[in-house]
Motif scaffolding. Structure first.
Motif, short mmCIF file in Angstrom:
data_model
loop_
_atom_site.label_atom_id
_atom_site.label_comp_id
_atom_site.label_asym_id
_atom_site.label_seq_id
_atom_site.Cartn_x
_atom_site.Cartn_y
_atom_site.Cartn_z
N PRO A 238 124.75 29.29 117.84
CA PRO A 238 123.43 29.21 117.20
C PRO A 238 123.50 28.52 115.83
N LEU A 239 124.58 28.76 115.09
CA LEU A 239 124.73 28.07 113.79
C LEU A 239 124.82 26.56 114.01
N ALA A 240 125.58 26.19 115.02
CA ALA A 240 125.74 24.76 115.32
C ALA A 240 124.38 24.14 115.65
N GLU A 241 123.59 24.88 116.42
CA GLU A 241 122.26 24.37 116.78
C GLU A 241 121.41 24.17 115.53
N HIS B 230 130.93 12.43 104.39
CA HIS B 230 131.48 13.77 104.57
C HIS B 230 131.69 14.01 106.06
N VAL B 231 132.74 14.79 106.35
CA VAL B 231 132.97 15.18 107.75
C VAL B 231 132.93 16.71 107.82
N LEU B 232 131.98 17.20 108.61
CA LEU B 232 131.83 18.64 108.79
C LEU B 232 132.34 19.00 110.18
N LYS B 233 133.37 19.85 110.20
CA LYS B 233 133.92 20.28 111.48
C LYS B 233 133.60 21.74 111.68
N LEU B 234 132.97 22.02 112.79
CA LEU B 234 132.63 23.41 113.10
C LEU B 234 133.51 23.91 114.21
N CYS B 235 134.05 25.12 114.02
CA CYS B 235 134.91 25.69 115.05
C CYS B 235 134.07 26.20 116.21
N ARG B 236 134.49 25.82 117.41
CA ARG B 236 133.80 26.27 118.62
C ARG B 236 134.73 27.04 119.53
N ALA B 237 135.84 27.50 119.02
CA ALA B 237 136.76 28.26 119.88
C ALA B 237 136.31 29.72 119.98
N GLU B 238 137.10 30.50 120.71
CA GLU B 238 136.63 31.79 121.19
C GLU B 238 136.14 32.76 120.12
N ILE C 62 122.49 23.58 112.49
CA ILE C 62 123.00 22.42 111.75
C ILE C 62 122.56 21.13 112.40
N LYS C 63 122.71 21.06 113.71
CA LYS C 63 122.31 19.84 114.41
C LYS C 63 120.84 19.53 114.18
N ALA C 64 120.03 20.59 114.24
CA ALA C 64 118.59 20.37 114.05
C ALA C 64 118.32 19.89 112.62
N LYS C 65 119.00 20.53 111.64
CA LYS C 65 118.75 20.15 110.25
C LYS C 65 119.22 18.73 109.96
N LEU C 66 120.33 18.34 110.56
CA LEU C 66 120.85 17.00 110.30
C LEU C 66 120.25 15.96 111.23
N GLY C 67 119.71 16.43 112.34
CA GLY C 67 119.13 15.50 113.31
C GLY C 67 120.18 14.72 114.06
N ILE C 68 121.35 15.32 114.25
CA ILE C 68 122.41 14.64 114.99
C ILE C 68 123.07 15.61 115.96
N ASP C 69 123.84 15.05 116.87
CA ASP C 69 124.59 15.85 117.83
C ASP C 69 126.08 15.77 117.45
N TRP C 70 126.92 16.48 118.20
CA TRP C 70 128.37 16.39 117.99
C TRP C 70 128.81 14.94 117.99
N HIS C 71 129.76 14.64 117.13
CA HIS C 71 130.37 13.30 117.04
C HIS C 71 129.42 12.25 116.49
N GLU C 72 128.28 12.67 115.98
CA GLU C 72 127.35 11.68 115.43
C GLU C 72 127.35 11.75 113.91
N THR C 73 126.82 10.67 113.32
CA THR C 73 126.71 10.57 111.86
C THR C 73 125.24 10.40 111.51
N THR C 74 124.81 11.06 110.43
CA THR C 74 123.41 10.93 110.03
C THR C 74 123.10 9.47 109.68
N ALA C 75 121.83 9.12 109.82
CA ALA C 75 121.43 7.71 109.64
C ALA C 75 121.77 7.20 108.24
N ASP C 76 121.77 8.09 107.24
CA ASP C 76 122.08 7.66 105.88
C ASP C 76 123.59 7.62 105.62
#
Ligand code: FES
Length: 152
Positions: A89-92, A72-80, A94-108
Protein backbone atom coordinates in the motif's frame (compact mmCIF):
# COMPACT_ATOMS: atom_id res chain seq x y z
CA UNK A 1 31.94 8.09 -31.88
CA UNK A 2 32.91 8.72 -28.31
CA UNK A 3 30.23 6.52 -26.74
CA UNK A 4 31.03 3.58 -29.00
CA UNK A 5 34.73 4.01 -28.32
CA UNK A 6 34.16 3.93 -24.57
CA UNK A 7 31.96 0.86 -24.92
CA UNK A 8 34.58 -0.90 -27.03
CA UNK A 9 37.27 -0.07 -24.48
CA UNK A 10 35.23 -1.65 -21.69
CA UNK A 11 34.59 -4.74 -23.77
CA UNK A 12 38.26 -5.04 -24.70
CA UNK A 13 39.19 -4.90 -21.04
CA UNK A 14 36.71 -7.52 -19.80
CA UNK A 15 36.22 -9.75 -22.80
CA UNK A 16 38.76 -12.30 -21.65
CA UNK A 17 36.75 -13.13 -18.53
CA UNK A 18 34.77 -16.31 -18.41
CA UNK A 19 31.16 -15.23 -18.83
CA UNK A 20 32.09 -11.65 -19.73
CA UNK A 21 28.61 -10.36 -20.52
CA UNK A 22 27.47 -9.44 -17.00
CA UNK A 23 30.77 -7.84 -15.96
CA UNK A 24 30.71 -5.79 -19.17
CA UNK A 25 27.12 -4.70 -18.60
CA UNK A 26 27.78 -3.78 -14.97
CA UNK A 27 30.81 -1.71 -15.98
CA UNK A 28 28.84 0.09 -18.70
CA UNK A 29 26.07 0.86 -16.28
CA UNK A 30 28.67 2.28 -13.87
CA UNK A 31 30.26 4.39 -16.59
CA UNK A 32 27.13 5.69 -18.28
CA UNK A 33 24.49 5.27 -15.58
CA UNK A 34 22.56 3.09 -18.00
CA UNK A 35 23.14 0.69 -20.90
CA UNK A 36 23.27 2.73 -24.10
CA UNK A 37 21.18 1.11 -26.83
CA UNK A 38 24.14 0.99 -29.19
CA UNK A 39 26.07 -1.13 -26.70
CA UNK A 40 23.91 -4.18 -27.39
CA UNK A 41 25.13 -4.51 -30.97
CA UNK A 42 28.74 -3.80 -30.07
CA UNK A 43 28.70 -6.43 -27.31
CA UNK A 44 26.94 -8.91 -29.59
CA UNK A 45 29.62 -8.55 -32.28
CA UNK A 46 32.44 -8.79 -29.78
CA UNK A 47 31.09 -11.87 -28.02
CA UNK A 48 29.76 -13.58 -31.13
CA UNK A 49 26.17 -13.41 -30.01
CA UNK A 50 23.03 -11.98 -31.57
CA UNK A 51 21.84 -8.54 -30.55
CA UNK A 52 18.62 -10.21 -29.37
CA UNK A 53 20.57 -12.38 -26.93
CA UNK A 54 22.29 -9.37 -25.42
CA UNK A 55 18.99 -7.49 -25.27
CA UNK A 56 17.46 -10.48 -23.48
CA UNK A 57 20.10 -10.38 -20.77
CA UNK A 58 19.83 -6.61 -20.33
CA UNK A 59 16.06 -6.76 -19.89
CA UNK A 60 16.15 -9.86 -17.68
CA UNK A 61 18.16 -8.10 -14.96
CA UNK A 62 16.26 -5.13 -13.62
CA UNK A 63 19.54 -3.65 -12.37
CA UNK A 64 20.27 -2.49 -15.87
CA UNK A 65 18.62 0.70 -16.99
CA UNK A 66 17.68 1.60 -20.53
CA UNK A 67 18.03 5.30 -19.81
CA UNK A 68 19.67 7.53 -17.20
CA UNK A 69 18.14 7.51 -13.73
CA UNK A 70 16.55 10.55 -12.13
CA UNK A 71 18.53 12.84 -9.82
CA UNK A 72 17.32 10.70 -6.91
CA UNK A 73 16.79 6.96 -6.82
CA UNK A 74 14.20 5.65 -4.38
CA UNK A 75 14.30 1.92 -3.78
CA UNK A 76 11.46 0.33 -1.92
CA UNK A 77 11.79 -3.10 -0.39
CA UNK A 78 9.20 -5.57 -1.61
CA UNK A 79 10.50 -8.71 0.07
CA UNK A 80 8.62 -10.77 2.60
CA UNK A 81 9.09 -8.92 5.88
CA UNK A 82 8.29 -5.61 4.26
CA UNK A 83 5.30 -7.15 2.49
CA UNK A 84 3.92 -8.27 5.83
CA UNK A 85 4.36 -4.75 7.19
CA UNK A 86 2.41 -3.18 4.39
CA UNK A 87 4.98 -2.05 1.87
CA UNK A 88 2.60 -2.58 -1.02
CA UNK A 89 0.00 0.00 0.00
CA UNK A 90 2.88 2.41 0.68
CA UNK A 91 4.27 1.68 -2.76
CA UNK A 92 0.87 2.40 -4.29
CA UNK A 93 0.76 5.73 -2.46
CA UNK A 94 4.22 6.65 -3.70
CA UNK A 95 3.46 5.66 -7.26
CA UNK A 96 0.28 7.70 -7.21
CA UNK A 97 2.05 10.74 -5.72
CA UNK A 98 4.90 10.58 -8.21
CA UNK A 99 2.74 9.50 -11.11
CA UNK A 100 5.13 6.73 -12.10
CA UNK A 101 5.39 2.97 -11.93
CA UNK A 102 8.32 0.73 -10.93
CA UNK A 103 11.47 1.41 -12.95
CA UNK A 104 10.15 4.75 -14.15
CA UNK A 105 11.45 8.27 -13.68
CA UNK A 106 9.28 11.33 -13.07
CA UNK A 107 8.90 13.64 -16.06
CA UNK A 108 10.99 16.34 -14.36
CA UNK A 109 13.84 13.86 -13.91
CA UNK A 110 13.67 14.21 -10.12
CA UNK A 111 13.25 10.62 -9.03
CA UNK A 112 13.41 7.05 -10.25
CA UNK A 113 11.43 4.40 -8.38
CA UNK A 114 12.82 0.89 -8.09
CA UNK A 115 11.92 -2.22 -6.14
CA UNK A 116 14.56 -4.04 -4.12
CA UNK A 117 14.35 -7.41 -2.44
CA UNK A 118 15.50 -7.03 1.15
CA UNK A 119 17.64 -4.22 2.47
CA UNK A 120 18.59 -6.13 5.61
CA UNK A 121 16.21 -4.07 7.73
CA UNK A 122 13.54 -6.75 8.06
CA UNK A 123 13.17 -6.16 11.80
CA UNK A 124 12.39 -2.52 11.07
CA UNK A 125 10.18 -3.08 8.04
CA UNK A 126 8.97 -1.57 5.85
CA UNK A 127 12.27 -0.28 4.54
CA UNK A 128 13.51 1.89 1.71
CA UNK A 129 16.71 3.39 0.41
CA UNK A 130 16.96 6.91 -0.96
CA UNK A 131 20.18 7.69 -2.81
CA UNK A 132 21.96 4.97 -0.89
CA UNK A 133 20.66 6.05 2.52
CA UNK A 134 18.49 3.58 4.44
CA UNK A 135 15.12 4.47 5.87
CA UNK A 136 13.40 2.08 8.27
CA UNK A 137 9.86 1.76 9.64
CA UNK A 138 8.40 3.71 6.78
CA UNK A 139 5.01 5.23 7.27
CA UNK A 140 3.05 7.94 5.54
CA UNK A 141 4.94 10.66 7.44
CA UNK A 142 8.38 9.39 6.45
CA UNK A 143 7.16 9.10 2.93
CA UNK A 144 6.03 12.67 2.87
CA UNK A 145 9.49 13.71 4.06
CA UNK A 146 11.21 11.55 1.49
CA UNK A 147 9.06 12.88 -1.30
CA UNK A 148 9.64 16.45 -0.18
CA UNK A 149 13.38 15.76 -0.28
CA UNK A 150 13.33 14.41 -3.81
CA UNK A 151 11.17 17.26 -4.99
CA UNK A 152 13.39 19.98 -3.58
FE1 FES B 1 12.46 -5.60 3.52
FE2 FES B 1 14.25 -7.32 4.55
S1 FES B 1 12.34 -7.72 3.71
S2 FES B 1 14.32 -5.19 4.50
Amino acid sequence: DDVSARISAVIAELQHLEGPMLPILHRLQEEFGYIPEVAKQIIASALNLSRAEVHGVVTFYHDFRAEPAGRHVLKLCRAEACQSMGCEPLAETIKAKLGIDWHETTADGAVTLEPVFCLGLCAQAPAAMLDGELHARLDEDCLTDILAEVRS
